[in-house]
Design a protein around this motif. Structure first.
Motif, mmCIF file in Angstrom:
data_model
loop_
_atom_site.group_PDB
_atom_site.id
_atom_site.type_symbol
_atom_site.label_atom_id
_atom_site.label_comp_id
_atom_site.label_asym_id
_atom_site.label_seq_id
_atom_site.Cartn_x
_atom_site.Cartn_y
_atom_site.Cartn_z
ATOM 1 N N ASN A 187 -39.961 -27.728 52.718
ATOM 2 C CA ASN A 187 -40.675 -27.826 51.523
ATOM 3 C C ASN A 187 -39.936 -28.296 50.511
ATOM 4 O OD1 ASN A 187 -41.679 -26.513 48.923
ATOM 5 N ND2 ASN A 187 -43.765 -27.016 49.983
ATOM 6 N N THR A 188 -40.225 -29.361 49.418
ATOM 7 C CA THR A 188 -39.471 -29.852 48.548
ATOM 8 C C THR A 188 -39.104 -28.840 47.353
ATOM 9 O OG1 THR A 188 -40.437 -32.164 48.946
ATOM 10 C CG2 THR A 188 -39.165 -31.730 46.723
ATOM 11 N N ASP A 189 -39.977 -28.002 46.961
ATOM 12 C CA ASP A 189 -39.762 -27.300 45.981
ATOM 13 C C ASP A 189 -38.916 -26.036 46.510
ATOM 14 O OD1 ASP A 189 -41.341 -28.417 44.140
ATOM 15 O OD2 ASP A 189 -43.160 -27.042 44.714
ATOM 16 N N VAL A 190 -39.057 -25.590 47.597
ATOM 17 C CA VAL A 190 -38.391 -24.725 48.474
ATOM 18 C C VAL A 190 -36.825 -25.119 48.729
ATOM 19 C CG1 VAL A 190 -37.656 -23.358 50.586
ATOM 20 C CG2 VAL A 190 -39.890 -23.398 49.726
ATOM 21 N N SER A 191 -36.751 -26.566 48.820
ATOM 22 C CA SER A 191 -35.290 -27.156 48.975
ATOM 23 C C SER A 191 -34.572 -27.264 47.761
ATOM 24 C CB SER A 191 -35.596 -28.429 49.609
ATOM 25 O OG SER A 191 -36.140 -28.561 50.757
ATOM 26 N N LYS A 192 -35.238 -27.352 46.613
ATOM 27 C CA LYS A 192 -34.790 -27.445 45.096
ATOM 28 C C LYS A 192 -34.057 -25.957 44.986
ATOM 29 C CE LYS A 192 -37.753 -31.171 43.499
ATOM 30 N NZ LYS A 192 -39.000 -31.434 42.462
ATOM 31 N N PHE A 193 -34.835 -25.112 45.132
ATOM 32 C CA PHE A 193 -34.530 -23.772 44.770
ATOM 33 C C PHE A 193 -33.277 -23.166 45.621
ATOM 34 C CE2 PHE A 193 -38.812 -23.366 42.680
ATOM 35 C CZ PHE A 193 -38.529 -23.183 41.663
ATOM 36 N N ILE A 194 -33.202 -23.689 46.827
ATOM 37 C CA ILE A 194 -31.987 -23.391 47.572
ATOM 38 C C ILE A 194 -30.908 -24.084 47.209
ATOM 39 C CG2 ILE A 194 -31.203 -23.627 49.989
ATOM 40 C CD1 ILE A 194 -33.971 -23.342 51.230
ATOM 41 N N VAL A 195 -31.104 -25.162 46.768
ATOM 42 C CA VAL A 195 -29.895 -25.963 46.360
ATOM 43 C C VAL A 195 -29.218 -25.374 45.123
ATOM 44 C CG1 VAL A 195 -28.976 -28.410 45.706
ATOM 45 C CG2 VAL A 195 -30.379 -27.961 47.844
ATOM 46 N N ILE A 196 -30.074 -25.135 44.020
ATOM 47 C CA ILE A 196 -29.695 -24.724 42.838
ATOM 48 C C ILE A 196 -29.006 -23.446 43.109
ATOM 49 C CG2 ILE A 196 -30.669 -23.696 40.890
ATOM 50 C CD1 ILE A 196 -32.983 -25.558 40.971
ATOM 51 N N ALA A 197 -29.566 -22.431 43.954
ATOM 52 C CA ALA A 197 -28.890 -21.246 44.198
ATOM 53 C C ALA A 197 -27.536 -21.465 44.930
ATOM 54 C CB ALA A 197 -29.816 -20.113 45.129
ATOM 55 N N LEU A 198 -27.394 -22.365 45.969
ATOM 56 C CA LEU A 198 -26.270 -22.695 46.626
ATOM 57 C C LEU A 198 -25.224 -23.130 45.533
ATOM 58 C CD1 LEU A 198 -24.603 -23.155 49.192
ATOM 59 C CD2 LEU A 198 -25.684 -25.451 49.160
ATOM 60 N N ILE A 199 -25.405 -24.115 44.673
ATOM 61 C CA ILE A 199 -24.784 -24.637 43.660
ATOM 62 C C ILE A 199 -24.173 -23.517 42.637
ATOM 63 C CG2 ILE A 199 -24.075 -26.229 41.628
ATOM 64 C CD1 ILE A 199 -26.048 -28.354 43.276
ATOM 65 N N PHE A 200 -24.893 -22.728 42.399
ATOM 66 C CA PHE A 200 -24.790 -21.777 41.369
ATOM 67 C C PHE A 200 -23.604 -20.462 42.222
ATOM 68 C CE2 PHE A 200 -26.020 -17.616 39.316
ATOM 69 C CZ PHE A 200 -25.417 -17.770 38.088
ATOM 70 N N SER A 208 -40.288 -30.054 39.059
ATOM 71 C CA SER A 208 -39.161 -30.678 38.759
ATOM 72 C C SER A 208 -38.990 -30.633 37.085
ATOM 73 C CB SER A 208 -39.473 -32.554 38.897
ATOM 74 O OG SER A 208 -39.411 -32.450 40.617
ATOM 75 N N ALA A 209 -40.068 -30.726 36.415
ATOM 76 C CA ALA A 209 -40.238 -30.704 35.026
ATOM 77 C C ALA A 209 -39.739 -29.391 34.351
ATOM 78 C CB ALA A 209 -41.278 -31.056 34.332
ATOM 79 N N ILE A 210 -40.091 -28.292 35.176
ATOM 80 C CA ILE A 210 -39.665 -27.008 34.705
ATOM 81 C C ILE A 210 -38.174 -26.634 35.132
ATOM 82 C CG2 ILE A 210 -39.717 -24.674 35.261
ATOM 83 C CD1 ILE A 210 -42.736 -25.058 36.031
ATOM 84 N N ILE A 211 -37.787 -27.408 36.187
ATOM 85 C CA ILE A 211 -36.258 -27.451 36.347
ATOM 86 C C ILE A 211 -35.178 -28.124 35.490
ATOM 87 C CG2 ILE A 211 -34.556 -27.973 38.090
ATOM 88 C CD1 ILE A 211 -36.476 -27.414 40.311
ATOM 89 N N GLU A 212 -35.850 -29.208 35.155
ATOM 90 C CA GLU A 212 -35.073 -29.903 34.107
ATOM 91 C C GLU A 212 -34.871 -29.377 32.667
ATOM 92 O OE1 GLU A 212 -34.657 -34.758 32.351
ATOM 93 O OE2 GLU A 212 -36.438 -34.006 33.766
ATOM 94 N N LEU A 213 -36.081 -28.538 32.322
ATOM 95 C CA LEU A 213 -36.319 -27.807 31.198
ATOM 96 C C LEU A 213 -35.163 -26.802 31.154
ATOM 97 C CD1 LEU A 213 -37.608 -26.635 28.582
ATOM 98 C CD2 LEU A 213 -39.151 -25.401 30.021
ATOM 99 N N LEU A 214 -35.062 -25.912 32.381
ATOM 100 C CA LEU A 214 -34.307 -24.978 32.586
ATOM 101 C C LEU A 214 -32.766 -25.263 32.474
ATOM 102 C CD1 LEU A 214 -35.938 -22.809 35.185
ATOM 103 C CD2 LEU A 214 -35.787 -22.210 32.966
ATOM 104 N N GLY A 215 -32.802 -26.491 33.188
ATOM 105 C CA GLY A 215 -31.362 -27.138 32.926
ATOM 106 C C GLY A 215 -30.923 -27.570 31.599
ATOM 107 N N THR A 216 -31.847 -28.021 30.805
ATOM 108 C CA THR A 216 -31.545 -28.412 29.317
ATOM 109 C C THR A 216 -31.376 -27.217 28.634
ATOM 110 O OG1 THR A 216 -33.103 -30.263 29.383
ATOM 111 C CG2 THR A 216 -32.704 -29.461 27.125
ATOM 112 N N ILE A 217 -31.993 -26.177 28.637
ATOM 113 C CA ILE A 217 -31.544 -24.890 28.046
ATOM 114 C C ILE A 217 -30.120 -24.306 28.418
ATOM 115 C CG2 ILE A 217 -32.538 -22.258 27.839
ATOM 116 C CD1 ILE A 217 -35.202 -23.063 28.136
ATOM 117 N N SER A 218 -29.954 -24.336 29.870
ATOM 118 C CA SER A 218 -28.529 -23.623 30.256
ATOM 119 C C SER A 218 -27.502 -24.556 29.782
ATOM 120 C CB SER A 218 -28.631 -24.109 31.667
ATOM 121 O OG SER A 218 -29.595 -23.134 32.290
ATOM 122 N N PHE A 219 -27.553 -25.977 29.636
ATOM 123 C CA PHE A 219 -26.474 -26.826 29.052
ATOM 124 C C PHE A 219 -26.316 -26.519 27.535
ATOM 125 C CE2 PHE A 219 -25.565 -29.734 32.935
ATOM 126 C CZ PHE A 219 -24.470 -28.821 33.457
ATOM 127 N N ALA A 220 -27.760 -26.432 26.977
ATOM 128 C CA ALA A 220 -27.687 -26.344 25.406
ATOM 129 C C ALA A 220 -26.832 -25.042 25.062
ATOM 130 C CB ALA A 220 -29.026 -26.521 25.041
#
Length: 203
Positions: free
Chosen positions: A172-185, A6-18
């Motif tokens: 799996n929670t981590d798998v679900s996160k990456f699926i949803v990130i890819a889906l939205i993108f 979750s922290a890595i995802i938040e870091l990547l989101g911060t970088i992307s929006f910056a």
């Protein structure tokens, strides 16, 4: 900040929006200070509103100075390398779409961690994903995408619903996160490429 998925995802989101905020500000020819401010509010705007709504205070970026340093470093590097990037609009769009997916998942998970209603969690994910961009566009005197005919927030809502559905079926929670990130993108790219939109309401 970097100790979990979750922290890595938040870091990547911060970088992307910056990066997204920096490009938006450069397109409007702001000075260096203005560019940094826009990068900052784009990165933390949604998360700040989310944390205020759920009472998680002080808000996340005030508790972790690394967030501010990451935004500063990302913005400075983006300004430095801007001459090497020819298609600013395409770059802005891609990083905005990526940030949308990443931060939607962050908001969803935070709502779940607080034990909130699934519908509220989807709302928090949408707020986290969209409101940094709304703040950015408002400061740049542009009508935010969420208020135009372009499909934007709906993609976050779709992603949130899919995320909760995957968790319901014990994916799996981590798998679900990456699926949803890819889906939205990917969905955001398809929507823009095919110029899909809701009909405007005429007065």
């Amino acid at each position: 900040m970097f100790s979990s998925t979750s922290a890595i995802i938040e870091l990547l989101g911060t970088i992307s929006f910056a990066i997204s905020g920096t490009f938006s500000a450069m397109q409007r020819r702001l000075d260096a200070f203005g560019v940094l401010i826009i990068a900052f509010v784009t990165s933390v705007g949604g998360g700040t509103i989310r944390d205020l709504l759920i009472g998680d205070l002080p808000v996340a970026w005030m508790r972790d100075v690394q967030v501010c340093l990451v935004i500063l470093a990302t913005s400075v590097l983006t300004i430095f390398f801007k001459t090497h990037i020819k298609k600013l609009k395409v770059t802005l769009f891609l990083f905005d779409s990526l940030g949308l997916g990443l931060f939607t998942v962050v908001g969803l998970q935070k709502g779940l961690n607080f034990g909130l209603n699934p519908g509220i969690c989807i709302a928090l994910g949408t707020i986290t994903g969209c409101f940094g961009g709304i703040t950015r566009d408002t400061l740049l005197n542009t009508i935010p995408l969420i208020f135009q005919k372009e499909i934007y927030a709906t993609v976050c809502i779709l992603g949130g619903a899919v995320y909760l559905l995957l968790l319901h079926f014990q994916v799996n929670t981590d798998v679900s996160k990456f699926i949803v990130i890819a889906l939205i993108f990917v969905t955001r790219i398809i929507v823009v490429q095919h110029k899909l939109s809701f009909p405007r309401i005429n007065y």
